[in-house]
Design a protein around this motif. Structure first.
Motif, PDB file in Angstrom:
ATOM      1  N   TYR A  48     -17.306 -90.229   2.524  1.00 36.66           N
ATOM      2  CA  TYR A  48     -16.067 -89.943   1.938  1.00 36.66           C
ATOM      3  C   TYR A  48     -15.836 -88.475   1.406  1.00 36.66           C
ATOM      4  O   TYR A  48     -14.884 -87.666   1.743  1.00 36.66           O
ATOM      5  N   GLU A  49     -16.743 -87.997   0.828  1.00 34.40           N
ATOM      6  CA  GLU A  49     -16.798 -86.558   0.183  1.00 34.40           C
ATOM      7  C   GLU A  49     -16.902 -85.743   1.368  1.00 34.40           C
ATOM      8  O   GLU A  49     -16.054 -84.711   1.308  1.00 34.40           O
ATOM      9  N   TYR A  50     -17.615 -86.042   2.449  1.00 31.06           N
ATOM     10  CA  TYR A  50     -17.732 -84.872   3.527  1.00 31.06           C
ATOM     11  C   TYR A  50     -16.388 -84.742   4.139  1.00 31.06           C
ATOM     12  O   TYR A  50     -16.079 -83.815   4.431  1.00 31.06           O
ATOM     13  N   PHE A  51     -15.767 -86.003   4.398  1.00 31.81           N
ATOM     14  CA  PHE A  51     -14.642 -86.009   5.342  1.00 31.81           C
ATOM     15  C   PHE A  51     -13.385 -85.238   4.572  1.00 31.81           C
ATOM     16  O   PHE A  51     -12.605 -84.725   5.006  1.00 31.81           O
ATOM     17  N   GLU A  52     -13.335 -85.646   3.122  1.00 35.12           N
ATOM     18  CA  GLU A  52     -12.447 -85.187   2.202  1.00 35.12           C
ATOM     19  C   GLU A  52     -12.360 -83.622   2.149  1.00 35.12           C
ATOM     20  O   GLU A  52     -11.551 -82.747   2.222  1.00 35.12           O
ATOM     21  N   ARG A  53     -13.623 -83.460   2.020  1.00 37.82           N
ATOM     22  CA  ARG A  53     -13.916 -81.798   1.907  1.00 37.82           C
ATOM     23  C   ARG A  53     -13.725 -80.953   3.041  1.00 37.82           C
ATOM     24  O   ARG A  53     -13.111 -79.898   3.112  1.00 37.82           O
ATOM     25  N   ALA A  54     -14.063 -81.666   4.318  1.00 36.46           N
ATOM     26  CA  ALA A  54     -13.894 -81.023   5.578  1.00 36.46           C
ATOM     27  C   ALA A  54     -12.322 -80.810   5.976  1.00 36.46           C
ATOM     28  O   ALA A  54     -11.934 -79.812   6.417  1.00 36.46           O
ATOM     29  N   ARG A  55     -11.823 -81.935   5.396  1.00 36.85           N
ATOM     30  CA  ARG A  55     -10.229 -81.855   5.718  1.00 36.85           C
ATOM     31  C   ARG A  55      -9.762 -80.664   4.844  1.00 36.85           C
ATOM     32  O   ARG A  55      -8.829 -79.891   5.268  1.00 36.85           O
ATOM     33  N   ARG A  56     -10.084 -80.792   3.594  1.00 38.27           N
ATOM     34  CA  ARG A  56      -9.606 -79.588   2.795  1.00 38.27           C
ATOM     35  C   ARG A  56      -9.808 -78.203   3.182  1.00 38.27           C
ATOM     36  O   ARG A  56      -8.947 -77.362   3.274  1.00 38.27           O
ATOM     37  N   GLU A  57     -10.907 -78.039   3.387  1.00 40.01           N
ATOM     38  CA  GLU A  57     -11.542 -76.584   4.041  1.00 40.01           C
ATOM     39  C   GLU A  57     -10.782 -76.299   5.204  1.00 40.01           C
ATOM     40  O   GLU A  57     -10.079 -75.120   5.563  1.00 40.01           O
ATOM     41  N   GLU A  69      -2.455 -69.276  17.889  1.00 44.63           N
ATOM     42  CA  GLU A  69      -2.978 -70.630  18.251  1.00 44.63           C
ATOM     43  C   GLU A  69      -4.509 -70.325  17.605  1.00 44.63           C
ATOM     44  O   GLU A  69      -5.237 -69.140  17.617  1.00 44.63           O
ATOM     45  N   ARG A  70      -5.162 -71.422  16.921  1.00 40.53           N
ATOM     46  CA  ARG A  70      -6.129 -71.175  15.945  1.00 40.53           C
ATOM     47  C   ARG A  70      -7.610 -71.742  16.598  1.00 40.53           C
ATOM     48  O   ARG A  70      -7.414 -72.877  17.121  1.00 40.53           O
ATOM     49  N   ASP A  71      -8.557 -71.105  16.524  1.00 39.56           N
ATOM     50  CA  ASP A  71      -9.696 -71.720  17.086  1.00 39.56           C
ATOM     51  C   ASP A  71     -10.477 -72.879  16.357  1.00 39.56           C
ATOM     52  O   ASP A  71      -9.726 -73.220  15.024  1.00 39.56           O
ATOM     53  N   VAL A  72     -11.196 -73.746  16.804  1.00 38.05           N
ATOM     54  CA  VAL A  72     -11.708 -74.924  16.118  1.00 38.05           C
ATOM     55  C   VAL A  72     -12.565 -74.514  15.103  1.00 38.05           C
ATOM     56  O   VAL A  72     -13.711 -73.675  15.278  1.00 38.05           O
ATOM     57  N   LEU A  73     -12.604 -74.957  13.913  1.00 38.00           N
ATOM     58  CA  LEU A  73     -13.513 -74.544  12.677  1.00 38.00           C
ATOM     59  C   LEU A  73     -14.476 -75.255  12.665  1.00 38.00           C
ATOM     60  O   LEU A  73     -14.583 -76.479  12.947  1.00 38.00           O
ATOM     61  N   GLY A  74     -15.740 -74.649  12.325  1.00 37.37           N
ATOM     62  CA  GLY A  74     -16.962 -75.393  12.078  1.00 37.37           C
ATOM     63  C   GLY A  74     -17.245 -75.303  10.626  1.00 37.37           C
ATOM     64  O   GLY A  74     -16.804 -74.719   9.852  1.00 37.37           O
ATOM     65  N   PHE A  75     -18.180 -76.191  10.228  1.00 34.09           N
ATOM     66  CA  PHE A  75     -18.662 -76.628   9.032  1.00 34.09           C
ATOM     67  C   PHE A  75     -20.125 -76.405   8.985  1.00 34.09           C
ATOM     68  O   PHE A  75     -20.912 -76.781  10.041  1.00 34.09           O
TER      69      PHE A  75
END
Length: 259
Positions: A48-57, A69-75
């Motif tokens: 859950y922390e991963y998906f929540e942090r990824a969504r916020r970033e 148009e924005r590129d796909v963001l990586g983590f």
């Protein structure tokens, strides 16, 4: 006493996930792996922390971006990608265990060791290799040796496997381009199409005693179809490439206009 500012006020924003506030820490307060492990919250909380942090970033970066148009963001691979892959792997392993428990395979009669099976085939993903072992008609006869073959058909098939596997292994070292789509490099894409069709035709030829077709015709099609399909794929991709590169360049300059 100074009056409290807005930053000093506690976070009273209501949450709907039932997990309390401050689930995701800021970048400078991100807990280490040891701190995460001491929480003993398990994989669900970490996921859950991963998906929540990824969504916020992702949301913060998109709001700061000025691109149309924005590129796909990586983590980062750790822990973001690893946690996601663990969650997906756990899901699919659970599905496999469920299917294995509820749908066990049917066990047939035991094999008779005194009778040779009429059809001898390896596992389906090795049919192409088994087909290379049956390339005896390509093994040349030398008149200087009295019409005898230099190597046996079995050895010839093993050498054919070495050549094919070696060719597949060396292709990544020859193609060092940065293309991500077949239309960007039609030549190498057509090589891949021809190799895939060649593996398929070899697989069919390995089971020639089960195919309702003349063995001679099947042998000819094994080597005729791959170059034909490769040529057709190259022509199609070459035709599509001009329009594709035009759209790609137009999008690139719209995202990053020249200074």
């Amino acid at each position: 006493m100074p009056e409290p500012t807005a930053d000093d006020q506690p976070d009273t924003e209501p949450r709907t996930d039932g997990a309390g506030a401050n689930i995701v820490s800021p970048d400078d307060e991100t807990p280490t792996w040891g701190e995460r492990k001491r929480r003993r919250a398990g994989l669900p909380r970490l996921t859950y922390e991963y998906f929540e942090r990824a969504r916020r970033e992702d949301q913060d970066l998109r709001e700061e971006s000025t691109y149309v148009e924005r590129d796909v963001l990586g983590f980062p691979a750790w822990p973001h990608e690893l946690v996601r892959n663990l969650a997906l792997a756990a899901f699919f392993v659970g599905m496999l265990l469920l299917l294995a428990a509820t749908l066990p395979p049917h066990i047939g009669n035991p094999a008779n060791r005194s009778v040779t099976p009429s059809v001898i085939l390896p596992d389906w993903y090795l049919y192409w290799s088994f087909g290379l072992l049956k390339l005896g008609p390509l093994n040349p006869d030398l008149a200087a040796l009295g019409g005898e073959k230099v190597v046996s058909d079995k050895t010839y098939g093993v050498l054919a496997n070495v050549v094919v596997v070696g060719t597949v292994a060396i292709v990544p070292f020859l193609n060092k381009g940065s293309a991500r789509r077949p239309v960007e490099q039609p030549f190498w894409a057509s090589i891949g199409v021809g190799g895939t069709v060649f593996a398929f035709t070899l697989s069919v030829y390995s089971a020639k005693n089960l195919v309702p077709m003349s063995p001679t015709l099947l042998f000819d099609l094994t080597f005729i179809l791959p170059p034909i399909t490769a040529a057709v794929a190259f022509a199609v991709l070459k035709t599509m490439r001009e329009g594709y590169m035009y759209d790609l360049n137009r999008r690139y300059y719209r995202l990053r206009p020249p200074k």
